[in-house]
Design a protein around this motif. Structure first.
Motif, PDB file in Angstrom:
ATOM      1  N   SER A 135       0.868  -1.184   0.000  1.00 24.25           N
ATOM      2  CA  SER A 135       0.000   0.000   0.000  1.00 24.25           C
ATOM      3  C   SER A 135       0.901   1.229   0.000  1.00 24.25           C
ATOM      4  N   SER A 186       2.741   4.865  -0.357  1.00 25.94           N
ATOM      5  CA  SER A 186       2.358   6.256  -0.086  1.00 25.94           C
ATOM      6  C   SER A 186       2.495   7.097  -1.344  1.00 25.94           C
ATOM      7  N   ARG A 187       3.322   6.650  -2.261  1.00 28.40           N
ATOM      8  CA  ARG A 187       3.475   7.307  -3.553  1.00 28.40           C
ATOM      9  C   ARG A 187       3.746   6.266  -4.621  1.00 28.40           C
ATOM     10  N   ASP A 217       2.662  12.730  -7.870  1.00 27.69           N
ATOM     11  CA  ASP A 217       3.359  12.221  -6.697  1.00 27.69           C
ATOM     12  C   ASP A 217       3.911  10.833  -7.010  1.00 27.69           C
TER      13      ASP A 217
END
Length: 381
Positions: free
Chosen positions: A198, A200-201, A230
């Protein structure tokens, strides 16, 4: 196959070892493993005794003392000799120790990987020789020379239909029916998705030889057009297998381009094969930006097996490897590549759908799939 053992001949000096990323040893390891699992006699592989260890344990090793490879001038003279109807003496001398090692074995099926000279060298032996083409091997051959070298070949196997079309066009007509396609597989157990990832970017990854043909610079230029996104780009690889070799001019230019792009571009050196599955699991999108007609890059299958959406150049055998499990763009077109990446960045559902397709396609095209194709070819010779 009549119970005959299969002997694979890899490129002289190549390493039958997981410490490298070389394609031919990887293919041989995959095919040999699948064949033994299917109940076939254990395969063997002919290897220069000076090459790296540890070696894959999927095949028995037949060692030989390698000869020095021909230099550029000798290769040029060889090409001229071939045009004149003479034997390419330098390459023949390079492969003769291999031919001698094979002659000492009981009658076998000899799979000559990227070695069009070997059917000729073994033409009077009891072995059946199959040329296994991973690249356009006959580009410096006239049809007449190709016919002379491959007249005794039991079959000519190509890793994609794209390569097979090129090969048929370079052969005299009577040899064309001997050309068959056996697509590259993948170890779908070793390469698998990370169900817990999962990020974050978003991480976009290139993995392969960092040379102009492979187009990492095209990818950097595309990423530079995605200002505000991002994401990070990770470029993994070197021109060869030396981790600490000095940077080439192309690598230095690539780093300058990355610094000027304004994007988060990171570089990682060559990675041995055992480390590739875990590294691929850290990616979210895999890009194959080749600008040359790559016949069948193994990285496509490995990315698909990892459940990664693949964006790749529409050239060579790449579309055959990707199928409907990825997005194809024109080669050497940063704007088109950027647009494809933008679509994946902005549409998580599309990424998930492609990831599922990718994994499903890889599961259908593992090394047992490749072996069944090769077994079917051998059953007809």
């Amino acid at each position: 196959m009549s119970g005959r053992r299969m002997i694979h001949v890899i490129t002289p000096g190549d390493h039958f070892s997981p410490l490298t990323g070389s394609a031919i040893p990887t293919v041989v390891h995959g095919l040999a493993t699948a064949a033994e699992q299917a109940g076939e006699p254990r395969a063997a592989v002919v290897v220069d005794r000076s090459t790296w260890q540890p070696r894959y344990d999927s095949a028995d090793v037949i060692e030989y003392a390698g000869a020095r490879g021909p230099r550029r001038r000798a290769r040029y003279v060889d090409a001229l000799r071939g045009r004149l109807g003479l034997t390419r003496s330098a390459v023949a001398a390079y492969y003769r120790p291999i031919a001698d090692a094979v002659r000492a074995q009981p009658p076998s099926i000899v799979v000559a990987h990227n070695a069009p000279i070997l059917p000729w060298l073994l033409r009077d032996s009891p072995h059946q020789v199959v040329l296994y083409a991973h690249n356009d091997l006959l580009r410096t051959y006239s049809r007449r020379e190709a016919g002379r070298m491959l007249q005794s070949a039991a079959a000519i196997v190509c890793v994609s239909e794209s390569l097979a079309e090129q090969t048929r066009a370079r052969l005299p007509g009577p040899l064309s029916p001997r050309v068959h396609v056996v697509g590259n597989g993948v170890d779908a157990t070793q390469f698998s998705p990370d169900p817990d990832r999962s990020p974050s970017r978003l991480r976009v990854m290139f993995m392969g030889r960092v040379i102009p043909d492979k187009g990492a610079d095209v990818l950097v230029r595309a990423i530079a057009q995605l200002s505000g996104a991002d994401l990070e780009l990770l470029i993994v690889g070197r021109p060869g297998f030396a981790v600490d070799a000095p940077l080439t001019d192309h690598e230095r230019q690539l780093r300058t381009l990355a610094a000027q792009s304004g994007a988060d571009v990171r570089f990682r050196t060559f990675v041995p094969r055992p480390e590739l599955p875990a590294l691929l699991r850290t990616a979210d999108v895999f890009v194959v930006p080749s600008r040359w007609p790559d016949p069948s890059p193994l990285t496509v299958g490995e990315a698909l097996a990892t459940g990664l959406p693949v964006v790749a150049s529409r050239i060579g055998g790449i579309p055959e490897a990707v199928g409907d499990a990825g997005i194809l763009v024109p080669p050497d077109d940063p704007a088109a590549l950027a647009e494809a990446l933008r679509g994946l960045i902005n549409d998580p559902e599309s990424r998930s759908a492609l990831a599922a397709k990718a994994r499903a396609r890889a599961e259908q095209r593992d090394w047992s799939w490749s072996w069944r194709q090769l077994r079917a070819v051998l059953a007809r010779v």
